[in-house]
Scaffold this active site. Structure first.
Site, mmCIF file in Angstrom:
data_model
loop_
_atom_site.group_PDB
_atom_site.id
_atom_site.type_symbol
_atom_site.label_atom_id
_atom_site.label_comp_id
_atom_site.label_asym_id
_atom_site.label_seq_id
_atom_site.Cartn_x
_atom_site.Cartn_y
_atom_site.Cartn_z
ATOM 1 N N THR A 18 0.816 -1.210 0.000
ATOM 2 C CA THR A 18 0.000 0.000 0.000
ATOM 3 C C THR A 18 0.851 1.263 0.000
ATOM 4 O O THR A 18 1.976 1.256 0.517
ATOM 5 C CB THR A 18 -0.906 0.003 1.252
ATOM 6 O OG1 THR A 18 -1.468 1.296 1.428
ATOM 7 C CG2 THR A 18 -0.135 -0.337 2.520
ATOM 8 N N ASP A 19 0.266 2.352 -0.517
ATOM 9 C CA ASP A 19 0.977 3.639 -0.474
ATOM 10 C C ASP A 19 1.143 4.156 0.957
ATOM 11 O O ASP A 19 1.922 5.076 1.211
ATOM 12 C CB ASP A 19 0.267 4.694 -1.344
ATOM 13 C CG ASP A 19 -1.178 4.976 -0.956
ATOM 14 O OD1 ASP A 19 -1.659 4.403 0.041
ATOM 15 O OD2 ASP A 19 -1.828 5.780 -1.653
ATOM 16 N N GLU A 20 0.409 3.545 1.906
ATOM 17 C CA GLU A 20 0.508 4.021 3.295
ATOM 18 C C GLU A 20 1.885 3.770 3.895
ATOM 19 O O GLU A 20 2.226 4.355 4.923
ATOM 20 C CB GLU A 20 -0.560 3.353 4.163
ATOM 21 C CG GLU A 20 -1.955 3.749 3.763
ATOM 22 C CD GLU A 20 -2.931 3.810 4.928
ATOM 23 O OE1 GLU A 20 -2.498 3.776 6.087
ATOM 24 O OE2 GLU A 20 -4.130 3.902 4.641
ATOM 25 N N TYR A 62 -1.664 -0.299 11.113
ATOM 26 C CA TYR A 62 -1.907 -1.017 9.851
ATOM 27 C C TYR A 62 -0.728 -0.809 8.896
ATOM 28 O O TYR A 62 -0.156 -1.763 8.364
ATOM 29 C CB TYR A 62 -3.208 -0.528 9.205
ATOM 30 C CG TYR A 62 -3.284 -0.815 7.717
ATOM 31 C CD1 TYR A 62 -3.477 -2.113 7.248
ATOM 32 C CD2 TYR A 62 -3.128 0.212 6.774
ATOM 33 C CE1 TYR A 62 -3.514 -2.373 5.882
ATOM 34 C CE2 TYR A 62 -3.178 -0.047 5.419
ATOM 35 C CZ TYR A 62 -3.367 -1.342 4.965
ATOM 36 O OH TYR A 62 -3.395 -1.607 3.624
ATOM 37 N N LYS A 85 2.118 -3.446 7.292
ATOM 38 C CA LYS A 85 2.288 -3.643 5.843
ATOM 39 C C LYS A 85 3.744 -3.394 5.452
ATOM 40 O O LYS A 85 4.306 -4.089 4.601
ATOM 41 C CB LYS A 85 1.353 -2.725 5.056
ATOM 42 C CG LYS A 85 -0.126 -3.031 5.196
ATOM 43 C CD LYS A 85 -0.523 -4.414 4.698
ATOM 44 C CE LYS A 85 -0.423 -4.545 3.200
ATOM 45 N NZ LYS A 85 -0.893 -5.885 2.743
#
Ligand code: NAD
Ligand code: DAU
Length: 339
Positions: free
Chosen positions: A124-126, A148, A152
């Site tokens: 994810t871009d997070e 979260y 990741k």
């Protein structure tokens, strides 16, 4: 690649990915492993569960013996399964560490032992954290800011270590915010849409000026499929659009599409550590030949219609576990943070 092992296909992106793969290749065979958590539902797989090319196994990616048995003979593993909702990770991070880190480790070990020829980790871009300005390419430093995102990032680092150390042919995708059919109603777009359908308040965190880059889920799935087939082992690929929109704009579009009044909007207490902005540079995956095919406005309109027309899918979720989560996540916000 004909024999695929896909995790998390009872959820939003996984189910759309299986639909995409089945439509793309009549000779493919797909083994699905999904634990059917609150976010994974048989109903979501209803249209492909009986397809002879699909085998569904209910189980946990952390179950090493089950995973080792299932990956035998697979040409590739696509790890989509995860605990995926930021607000739930703030309320209770343990499940995120277990599934996102330990689960990924179990899959990597099984892949290494079985000599699987490809391992795609959906990330994810997070992992880049909040980006005040500019864009992040794949070399940008990692700075995950919520549990979260941190799990990741941890999963990605493990996956990359398996490439460096064991030469497992790992590829990683970092996707921007997805929207589209079958997204669990805790996420912003389906939450705002289903609340608006029911003429319930739309809880906007803080001032609603936070920005996301929105991508239709089927565009994301096409990108994952391309990287699976043509990505270079050991490499990371951002997958995102240029469709950045502030949250308030998204809410207003949804209300307009459903002909609901603006006074349903409630500004509530902000998400702790809220990432204000993500912005991916996706030139690397575009160089492989990927590009998004839907504009945000047309994709959002179609998605709102999908939720209007598919109450059978989301209406049963609104009670039970989801109602308890909603109370836990939103009751304090309404009184503590309205403005
Ligand atoms: P989701 O919550 O809708 O689905 C997750 C699925 O994983 C569910 O079917 C669930 O039952 C399954 N699962 C959870 N724990 C499991 C376990 N221990 N064993 C087996 N199955 C398990 O999530 P999503 O939005 O479809 O996201 C899928 C992946 O894409 C995640 O890895 C997420 O980090 C990533 N991602 C999501 C977005 C987005 O906008 N939704 C964007 C970029 C990347
Ligand atoms: O960027 C990719 C990520 O996108 C994925 O990795 C995650 O799995 C996925 O859940 C998503 O994370 P976000 O936190 O960006 O998505 P969410 O739908 O939860 O929120 C989108 C924006 O809307 C965010 O700025 C928070 C805001 N929001 C969200 C909810 C649920 C609200 O204002 N009110 C809400 O009730």
């Amino acid at each position: 690649m004909k024999r695929l092992f896909v995790t998390g296909a009872a959820g939003f992106i996984g189910s759309n990915l299986v639909r995409h793969l089945l439509a793309d290749d009549r000779d493919v065979s797909i083994t699905i492993l999904d634990k059917l958590t609150y976010a994974g539902r048989r109903e979501t797989m209803r249209d492909f569960l009986d397809d002879p090319r699909v085998r569904f196994v209910e189980g946990d990616i952390c179950d090493a013996s089950l995973v080792e048995e299932l990956v035998q003979g697979a040409d590739a593993i696509v790890n989509v399964a995860a605990e995926s909702h930021v607000d739930r990770s703030i309320l209770g991070p343990a499940a995120f560490v277990q599934t996102n880190i330990v689960g990924t480790f179990v899959l990597l070990e099984a892949a290494r032992k079985a000599g699987v020829g490809r391992f795609l980790q959906v990330s994810t871009d997070e992992v880049y954290g909040s980006i005040a300005s500019g864009t992040t390419d794949e070399s940008f430093p990692l700075d995950p800011r919520n549990p979260y995102a941190a799990t990741k990032a941890g999963a990605e680092l493990l996956a990359r270590s398996y490439f460096t150390t064991y030469k497992l042919p790992v590829v990683i995708t970092r996707g921007a915010n997805n929207y589209g059919p079958f997204q669990f109603i805790e996420k912003a777009i389906p939450l705002f849409t289903t609340n608006a359908i029911d003429r319930q308040p739309l809880p906007v965190y803080g001032d609603g000026r936070q920005e996301r880059h929105w991508m239709h889920v089927l565009d994301h799935c096409a990108g994952i499929d391309l990287v699976l087939r043509e990505g270079i082992a050991g490499e990371i690929y951002n997958i995102g659009t240029d469709d950045h929109r502030p949250n308030m704009y998204v809410v207003e579009q949804i209300l307009a599409a459903l002909d609901r009044p603006r006074d349903l909007i409630r500004h509530v207490s902000d998400r702790p550590g809220h990432d204000i902005r993500y912005s991916l540079d996706s030139s690397k995956v575009r160089a492989l030949g990927w590009e998004p095919t839907r504009s945000f406005e047309s994709g959002l309109e179609a998605t709102v219609r999908w939720y209007e027309e598919n109450e059978w899918w989301w209406r049963p979720i609104k009670s039970g576990e989801y109602a308890r989560y909603y109370e836990q996540n939103y009751a304090w916000r309404a009184t503590a943070g309205s403005r």
